[in-house]
Design a protein around this motif. Structure first.
Motif, PDB file in Angstrom:
ATOM      1  N   LYS A  15      85.381 -29.161  18.366  1.00  0.00           N
ATOM      2  CA  LYS A  15      86.700 -29.716  18.048  1.00  0.00           C
ATOM      3  C   LYS A  15      86.879 -29.891  16.537  1.00  0.00           C
ATOM      4  N   THR A  37      91.016 -34.422  16.798  1.00  0.00           N
ATOM      5  CA  THR A  37      91.376 -34.662  18.199  1.00  0.00           C
ATOM      6  C   THR A  37      90.943 -36.078  18.548  1.00  0.00           C
ATOM      7  N   ALA A  38      91.547 -36.587  19.607  1.00  0.00           N
ATOM      8  CA  ALA A  38      91.112 -37.888  20.131  1.00  0.00           C
ATOM      9  C   ALA A  38      91.287 -37.853  21.640  1.00  0.00           C
ATOM     10  N   PHE A  39      90.605 -38.778  22.306  1.00  0.00           N
ATOM     11  CA  PHE A  39      90.692 -38.882  23.771  1.00  0.00           C
ATOM     12  C   PHE A  39      90.378 -37.534  24.413  1.00  0.00           C
ATOM     13  N   ASN A  40      89.223 -36.975  24.025  1.00  0.00           N
ATOM     14  CA  ASN A  40      88.764 -35.690  24.550  1.00  0.00           C
ATOM     15  C   ASN A  40      89.850 -34.623  24.423  1.00  0.00           C
ATOM     16  N   ALA A  41      90.397 -34.554  23.234  1.00  0.00           N
ATOM     17  CA  ALA A  41      91.373 -33.521  22.842  1.00  0.00           C
ATOM     18  C   ALA A  41      92.718 -33.636  23.549  1.00  0.00           C
ATOM     19  N   ASP A 200      85.104 -39.636  11.104  1.00  0.00           N
ATOM     20  CA  ASP A 200      85.379 -39.212  12.490  1.00  0.00           C
ATOM     21  C   ASP A 200      84.411 -39.874  13.465  1.00  0.00           C
ATOM     22  N   LYS A 215      88.736 -42.882  11.596  1.00  0.00           N
ATOM     23  CA  LYS A 215      89.589 -42.097  12.488  1.00  0.00           C
ATOM     24  C   LYS A 215      90.430 -42.947  13.446  1.00  0.00           C
ATOM     25  N   ARG A 219      93.615 -42.104  15.791  1.00  0.00           N
ATOM     26  CA  ARG A 219      93.611 -42.375  17.237  1.00  0.00           C
ATOM     27  C   ARG A 219      94.743 -43.314  17.628  1.00  0.00           C
TER      28      ARG A 219
HETATM   29  N1  ASP Z   1      85.633 -36.550  20.099  1.00  0.00           N
HETATM   30  C1  ASP Z   1      86.898 -37.095  20.522  1.00  0.00           C
HETATM   31  C2  ASP Z   1      87.666 -35.995  21.222  1.00  0.00           C
HETATM   32  O1  ASP Z   1      87.040 -35.432  22.040  1.00  0.00           O
HETATM   33  C3  ASP Z   1      87.625 -37.639  19.417  1.00  0.00           C
HETATM   34  C4  ASP Z   1      87.316 -39.078  19.068  1.00  0.00           C
HETATM   35  O2  ASP Z   1      87.876 -40.016  19.674  1.00  0.00           O
HETATM   36  O3  ASP Z   1      86.568 -39.244  18.140  1.00  0.00           O
HETATM   37  O4  ASP Z   1      88.813 -35.671  21.080  1.00  0.00           O
END
Ligand code: ASP
Ligand code: TMP
Length: 238
Positions: A15, A37-41, A200, A215, A219
């Motif tokens: 990501k 990305t956030a919340f698993n994209a 991040d 980050k 988010r």
């Molecule tokens: N790694 C998270 C995402 O999968 C991003 C995060 O909240 O840091 O989007």
């Protein structure tokens, strides 16, 4: 200047980073993207210059940890967005260390953000996008052979040392290290710290104002995302 191995095919695109093979089978080139990305994209965006900032900040933190005797995958920074790293076999367990209640811990346990923990807690998450990186017990990792018991012992002790070193360094710069996520991998019989260490993957709060410099600004749509990344870099470079 040591010679740099030739950049070959892309091995993996994540990501926030891309990984390239090199003419040296033990080394990879890690390219840092501006994609956020956030919340698993489920939420996507870009943070201008994030790649360059995270590359430089990771260089500084890995250098600091190497000086403290901790082994990392970092070899050297090649340019604005690329870093030469040792090629690890990544252990699919994300390690989170927390000093202050925030984020998923606050949500899961119904606690208010900002409460100081009387000792740092080490948590483990199974690195799996389809499952949204679930929280696990270390025993799950052993049972399902993601890592051995001695490897997990090493990971726990390294994670706490990383916390001590980063916390001390950041405290001197007026920054509270709230929590962070790190990853480890195997390299010729050793366990090395891998991935990146940057806004991040960490929560950084200004000590005086408690302003978020990480980050979470992206988010949670708090605004001034780029400024926060730039300010963090300035404060750790000083
Ligand atoms: N790694 C998270 C995402 O999968 C991003 C995060 O909240 O840091 O989007
Ligand atoms: P959490 O409170 O959301 O579990 O996050 C703990 C720490 O891990 C925080 O510093 C941000 C970092 N983190 C990542 O690096 N990647 C992720 O995918 C998540 C969810 C958190």
């Amino acid at each position: 200047m040591e010679s740099t191995p030739e950049k070959l095919e892309m091995l993996y695109e994540g990501k926030a980073k891309k990984l390239y093979a090199t003419s040296d089978p033990d080394l990879v080139i890690c390219y840092f993207k501006d994609d956020a990305t956030a919340f698993n994209a489920k939420k996507r965006g870009t943070i201008e210059d994030k790649g360059a900032i995270n590359n430089r900040m990771s260089e500084l933190f890995f250098g600091l940890l190497e000086n403290a005797g901790l082994k990392t995958h970092f070899v050297r920074r090649l340019n604005d967005r690329e870093m030469l790293c040792k090629r690890l076999q990544i252990i699919p367990v994300e390690t989170v260390v927390r000093n202050i209640v925030a984020g998923s811990m606050a949500k899961r346990l119904g606690l208010e953000e900002g409460r100081e923990l009387s000792f740092p807690i080490v948590e483990y998450y199974y690195k799996s996008d389809p499952l949204d990186d679930p929280l696990i017990y270390p025993e799950h990792a052993i049972l399902f052979e993601w890592a051995t018991a001695p490897e997990l012992e090493t990971i726990r002790s390294l994670a706490l040392k990383v916390n001590e070193e980063l916390r001390r360094f950041l405290d001197g710069r007026g920054i509270i290290l709230v929590d962070f996520k790190i990853e480890f991998g195997r390299y010729h019989g050793d366990i090395l710290l891998g991935d990146e260490i940057c806004p991040d993957t960490c929560r950084f709060w200004d000590k005086a104002s408690r302003r978020k410099l990480d980050k979470d600004r992206f988010r949670r749509d708090l605004g001034d995302v780029e400024q926060a990344y730039q300010e963090m870099l300035r404060r750790v470079e000083d």
